[in-house]
Structure formats: structure tokens, C-alpha cells
Design a protein around this motif. Sequence first.
Motif, PDB file in Angstrom:
ATOM      1  N   PHE A   1      -3.340   6.290   0.996  1.00 30.07           N
ATOM      2  CA  PHE A   1      -3.510   5.050   1.747  1.00 30.07           C
ATOM      3  C   PHE A   1      -4.893   4.448   1.501  1.00 30.07           C
ATOM      4  O   PHE A   1      -5.039   3.227   1.378  1.00 30.07           O
ATOM      5  CB  PHE A   1      -3.277   5.295   3.240  1.00 30.07           C
ATOM      6  N   SER A   2      -5.903   5.298   1.414  1.00 30.82           N
ATOM      7  CA  SER A   2      -7.232   4.783   1.061  1.00 30.82           C
ATOM      8  C   SER A   2      -7.244   4.252  -0.363  1.00 30.82           C
ATOM      9  O   SER A   2      -7.975   3.307  -0.692  1.00 30.82           O
ATOM     10  CB  SER A   2      -8.285   5.884   1.226  1.00 30.82           C
ATOM     11  N   GLY A   3      -6.415   4.840  -1.223  1.00 33.86           N
ATOM     12  CA  GLY A   3      -6.308   4.339  -2.596  1.00 33.86           C
ATOM     13  C   GLY A   3      -5.759   2.925  -2.651  1.00 33.86           C
ATOM     14  O   GLY A   3      -6.212   2.105  -3.465  1.00 33.86           O
ATOM     15  N   TYR A   4      -4.798   2.612  -1.794  1.00 34.51           N
ATOM     16  CA  TYR A   4      -4.282   1.242  -1.732  1.00 34.51           C
ATOM     17  C   TYR A   4      -5.387   0.259  -1.345  1.00 34.51           C
ATOM     18  O   TYR A   4      -5.478  -0.842  -1.906  1.00 34.51           O
ATOM     19  CB  TYR A   4      -3.126   1.156  -0.729  1.00 34.51           C
ATOM     20  N   ALA A   5      -6.219   0.646  -0.399  1.00 31.93           N
ATOM     21  CA  ALA A   5      -7.323  -0.223   0.019  1.00 31.93           C
ATOM     22  C   ALA A   5      -8.326  -0.411  -1.113  1.00 31.93           C
ATOM     23  O   ALA A   5      -8.808  -1.523  -1.363  1.00 31.93           O
ATOM     24  CB  ALA A   5      -8.015   0.368   1.252  1.00 31.93           C
ATOM     25  N   VAL A   6      -8.643   0.671  -1.822  1.00 34.99           N
ATOM     26  CA  VAL A   6      -9.575   0.586  -2.954  1.00 34.99           C
ATOM     27  C   VAL A   6      -9.009  -0.314  -4.043  1.00 34.99           C
ATOM     28  O   VAL A   6      -9.721  -1.152  -4.618  1.00 34.99           O
ATOM     29  CB  VAL A   6      -9.859   1.996  -3.503  1.00 34.99           C
ATOM     30  N   ALA A   7      -7.719  -0.165  -4.331  1.00 29.19           N
ATOM     31  CA  ALA A   7      -7.098  -0.996  -5.360  1.00 29.19           C
ATOM     32  C   ALA A   7      -7.156  -2.475  -4.990  1.00 29.19           C
ATOM     33  O   ALA A   7      -7.402  -3.336  -5.855  1.00 29.19           O
ATOM     34  CB  ALA A   7      -5.644  -0.571  -5.565  1.00 29.19           C
TER      35      ALA A   7
END
Length: 220
Positions: A173-179
Motif C-alpha cells: 500500500f505504501s508502494g502505491y503511494a510512492v508510485a
Amino acid sequence: MSTPVPGLVARRWRSRRSAAVAGIVFAVLLIAALVMMRLAVGDETVGGSPLDARRRALVGLALDLVPFAGIAFLWFIGVVRDQLGEVEDRLFSTVFLGSGLLFLAMVFQGAVTASSLVAMTSGEDLDAGVWTFGRSTTEALVSVYAMRMAAVFTLSVSTVALRTAAVPRWVPFSGYAVALVLLLVAGQHKWAQLLFPVWVLVLSVAILLTPGRARTTGTG
């Protein structure tokens, strides 16, 4: 006579721990390279003052780290794909591999162009037009195109990690925000580019600390 063990790579080099270590090495090296590059170059133009000897040395050190970061990133991609095994989704696997390789190719091309620019600044005759073109090309490759590929890579890895429950759910989920940040603002806010290697570092540590599930092996 003993039967030779199939496969060219030992099992220990294809383990989750190997993927985690490769990701950590990549993240640390790329963070160091980006920070040194930003501190040395900043927002200067050729109309101001060209790089002095100290800052040229700092940029040179940053560029020397890039190939080693690339090797670690390739190993990270390979081991992660191997770990997926039977549960690999062809769609996300293709996007994951393609975006990762494109990101790496653009970073390498940007590093080559930057190396040429550093060599130019040490000479007597510094052409303003060539410098501006080279720097603009490097910035576009790394800040715009490479970061967009990094965003796609992060999205695909996050989706696979979420589906396979390979790491805690907060990591993808943090990866989606980073992307999302990389897609929208990485070109304008250069320090935001650090989010990608930082997230890979977080993912790698999570892989290292999360127990792996038994893999399904096919019969030959």
C-alpha cells in the motif's frame, strides 16, 4: 556415479534472503549516488559557474556507484521472479520485468551522459549549448522517464506482493503511494526521486524479516 544437481545457480543464491540483500545493496547505492549528485550539481546552469574540482570528484564518485547499483537491481529482479515460481502472473511479471529493465537502461544512459558532461567541465573550452543540451537530456532521462518506469515497477511489485501476501500489507500500500508521487511530481521535485530506492529498501527489509512460504515445484 552421482547425478549432477540440476540448475546453474545454487539454491542459496535464489532464496528470499538473496533477493532482500540485493535490494538493500541497490537501494543504499542509489540513494548515495542521487544524494551526492544533487548536492554537487544543485540547480546550477552553465551561465553561472561550472563544476569545480571538488564537486566534479563528488559527481564522479556518484557515477561510479551506478553500475554496482544496476548489478544489484538486476539480481533483485531475477531472484524475485524466481521466488514467484508457480504463482507468477504473466501480465504483472511482464510489466515488472519490462519496467525494471527500462528504468535501469535509462539510468545507465543518464550516467553515461553525465560522465561526458563532467569530462567537459574539466577542459578549457566549455560550450554552453552542448552543456545545456547534455544536462537537459540527463535530467529528462532520469527525472522524467526513468522515474515513470520506477513508478510502474513499484505498482507491479506492490500488486504482486499484495496478491501473494509475501510481505505485510502496509508495504504494497505504501508502494502505491510512492508510485503516485513518482508519476506526478518526481520531474519537478528532484528529492522526491529518493522515494523509489527508499521503498525498495523497505520492501527488501520486509522480505528479509517475513518468513517465506513453501514453494510449489514442478516436475520435469
